[in-house]
Design a protein around this motif. Structure first.
Motif, PDB file in Angstrom:
ATOM      1  N   VAL A  36       0.838  -1.196   0.000  1.00 26.60           N
ATOM      2  CA  VAL A  36       0.000   0.000   0.000  1.00 26.60           C
ATOM      3  C   VAL A  36       0.875   1.249   0.000  1.00 26.60           C
ATOM      4  N   GLU A  37       0.532   2.203  -0.840  1.00 26.84           N
ATOM      5  CA  GLU A  37       1.302   3.452  -0.888  1.00 26.84           C
ATOM      6  C   GLU A  37       0.707   4.449   0.101  1.00 26.84           C
ATOM      7  N   LEU A  38       1.434   4.702   1.204  1.00 25.16           N
ATOM      8  CA  LEU A  38       0.937   5.627   2.227  1.00 25.16           C
ATOM      9  C   LEU A  38       0.965   7.048   1.698  1.00 25.16           C
ATOM     10  N   ASP A  39       2.094   7.445   1.128  1.00 22.50           N
ATOM     11  CA  ASP A  39       2.189   8.703   0.407  1.00 22.50           C
ATOM     12  C   ASP A  39       3.214   8.475  -0.695  1.00 22.50           C
ATOM     13  N   THR A  43       5.859   3.078   1.448  1.00 27.16           N
ATOM     14  CA  THR A  43       4.967   1.960   1.190  1.00 27.16           C
ATOM     15  C   THR A  43       4.811   1.161   2.475  1.00 27.16           C
ATOM     16  N   THR A  57      -4.169  -0.369   7.250  1.00 24.91           N
ATOM     17  CA  THR A  57      -3.321   0.445   6.369  1.00 24.91           C
ATOM     18  C   THR A  57      -4.023   1.742   5.968  1.00 24.91           C
ATOM     19  N   GLU A  58      -5.334   1.671   5.745  1.00 24.58           N
ATOM     20  CA  GLU A  58      -6.050   2.905   5.403  1.00 24.58           C
ATOM     21  C   GLU A  58      -6.067   3.868   6.582  1.00 24.58           C
ATOM     22  N   GLN A  61      -2.685   5.424   6.677  1.00 26.60           N
ATOM     23  CA  GLN A  61      -2.567   6.312   5.520  1.00 26.60           C
ATOM     24  C   GLN A  61      -3.260   7.655   5.761  1.00 26.60           C
ATOM     25  N   ARG A  62      -4.499   7.595   6.259  1.00 21.51           N
ATOM     26  CA  ARG A  62      -5.263   8.833   6.494  1.00 21.51           C
ATOM     27  C   ARG A  62      -4.631   9.660   7.605  1.00 21.51           C
ATOM     28  N   HIS A  65      -1.621  11.482   6.302  1.00 25.61           N
ATOM     29  CA  HIS A  65      -2.062  12.622   5.498  1.00 25.61           C
ATOM     30  C   HIS A  65      -2.575  13.751   6.384  1.00 25.61           C
TER      31      HIS A  65
END
Lengths: 198, 279
Positions: A36-39, A43, A57-58, A61-62, A65
């Motif tokens: 998964v690409e975090l930014d 990864t 992971t989501e 990720q959020r 961000h």
């Protein structure tokens, strides 16, 4: 049954993962991107329950961000590693996420780095590492073949030998893998994935 | 009738003002003066020390340590003007926030991140019912790897801003105009000022806006966020760069010659017949 392998090269991090989503003995799909690409420059490769993997992971990720929006400066790879380790340790005592992770990233000041994180909340910075059953087979392969400061071509060759080892010795036959590389220009999917993935 | 809008903190007056917040600002402009100045190699904070009663027990922590200077974390310090008890409570929050950040990200908190968190707390008390706003302005000095040395000022309304030099408290208007005159111009101005020059500037501001007798190590206290003098030897090799920038008090012995110098300077300029408007 996931296979997730990562290594650092001279100025990049390479992550390779199988793309199978299975339930019991049934393969549900073979297009599950487990890197998964975090930014742009990080990864998060994940092995474990698919539902937990996506959710966690989501969530990371959020939050990564959100932090950047709030503070105006991005988190470093090291900061993300400690953050997600802390989150896993917190969730462990509430509703554990059954995920093992490898965080890879490239920082303008610190270069490439790789962190091993398991669902119990342990965190190690590693030159190379793997999660899932494949770790039983390829850690020794990497011990033998890995050299610090490898070029991309050398790393691709080492990774091919790792996958050959998994193909030969692991009970399950995994044919499809996604290959990703993160360097100063960001994260890109390598052509090695093309015939098997997407 | 006009008092109607004084009573409820969170109610606008017909001409769009929040009186309680303005009163808090007014109260602070009478508090002991505080000055902050940025330099190339550190941020200087200074505060007027009100003469304490000789009956005060000097073996207690509150009497010995400063009343207005606080270390928030190793790399951030602050000085407050206003109600000390309000400041104590905010400083406590700031310290918790700083340690929480270290716990989460294993790194010292970026200065503005911390300043904004505390400013948000202050803002909350200008909006939500029944509570009075915090009666303190705070100057924060700190260092982080993103923006280097930084100086921020925040007021009871929850506003904050970054400054090269700023004064709050008594005589703040005069002090700020003096800082504007004497601080170099340009975007990179802080790079032209040494730590020593920043301390002199602080001393001059106090001397001209209060009085020259202020220049006494017992009446003025000075702290610095700057590189630790012998960082390389006192810390292990594993230490990061962050660990080398610390908030610390400036020793009297280091301050004394600066004060003497500035005093001589001021005497010389008044003797040469120049009239000093700020005095």
């Amino acid at each position: 049954m996931d296979s997730v392998i990562s290594l650092t090269g001279r100025d990049f991090v390479m992550s390779v993962a199988d793309v199978t989503a299975a339930r019991s003995i049934v393969v549900m799909k073979d297009t599950q991107d487990k890197v998964v690409e975090l930014d742009r420059h990080r990864t998060l490769s994940v092995a474990g329950e698919i539902g937990d993997a996506i959710q966690f992971t989501e969530y990371i990720q959020r939050n990564v961000h959100l932090y950047e929006l709030r503070s105006g400066t991005p988190l470093s790879t090291r900061q993300i590693a400690y953050f997600l380790r802390g989150e896993l340790a917190r969730f462990l005592r509430q509703h554990p996420y059954q995920v093992n992770l490898i965080l890879g990233g490239y920082d303008a000041d610190g270069g490439p780095s790789l962190y091993y994180v398991d669902y119990l909340g342990s965190l190690h910075r590693m030159p190379f590492t793997a999660q899932g059953y494949c770790a039983y087979f390829i850690l020794s392969t990497l011990d033998r073949l890995y050299r610090p400061g490898m070029t991309l071509d050398e790393a691709v060759s080492v990774m091919h030998q790792c996958l050959a080892e998994v193909g030969e010795r692991f009970l399950l036959q995994q044919r499809k893998f996604v290959w990703k590389v993160t360097d100063r220009d960001g994260t890109r999917t390598l052509p090695q994935s093309a015939d098997t993935f997407m | 009738m006009s008092r109607r809008y004084d009573q409820r903190v969170t109610t606008f007056s017909p001409d769009g003002r929040l009186f309680q917040v303005e009163y808090a600002l007014e109260a602070i402009s009478h508090a002991g003066a505080c000055v902050g100045v940025q330099s190339r190699d550190g941020v200087v904070l200074a505060a007027e020390r009100r003469v304490l009663s000789k009956l005060l027990d000097s073996s207690t922590r509150t009497a010995r340590a400063s009343e207005k200077m606080y270390e928030i974390d190793a790399h951030v310090g602050c000085v407050v003007a206003g109600i000390t008890s309000d400041a104590n409570s905010l400083v406590n929050r700031a310290r918790q926030a700083a340690q929480r950040y270290r716990n989460t990200y294993h790194e010292p908190v970026p200065v503005e991140y911390l300043v904004r968190q505390i400013a948000d707390v202050k803002q909350g008390y200008t909006q939500f019912g029944g509570l009075r706003p915090f009666g303190v302005s705070i100057l924060y000095a700190g260092w982080d790897r993103h923006y280097g040395y930084q100086l921020y000022a925040s007021d009871p309304s929850g506003n904050y801003g970054g400054w090269r030099a700023i004064a709050i408290g008594q005589n703040q208007a005069a002090a700020n105009s003096l800082l504007r005159q004497e601080y170099p111009e340009g975007n990179d101005a802080a790079a032209e000022v040494t730590l020593e020059q920043a301390m002199r500037l602080v001393a001059r501001v106090f001397a001209k806006t209060a009085d020259v007798a202020m220049l006494d190590v017992n009446k003025l206290e000075v702290t610095v966020v700057g590189r630790e003098p012998d960082a390389a030897t006192s810390k292990g090799a594993e230490q990061e760069q962050e660990a080398m920038v610390v908030f610390r008090a400036v020793e009297d012995a280091q301050l004394q010659p600066v004060f003497e110098d500035v005093k001589r300077e001021l005497e010389a300029s008044s003797a040469s017949g120049r009239t000093d408007v700020n005095k």
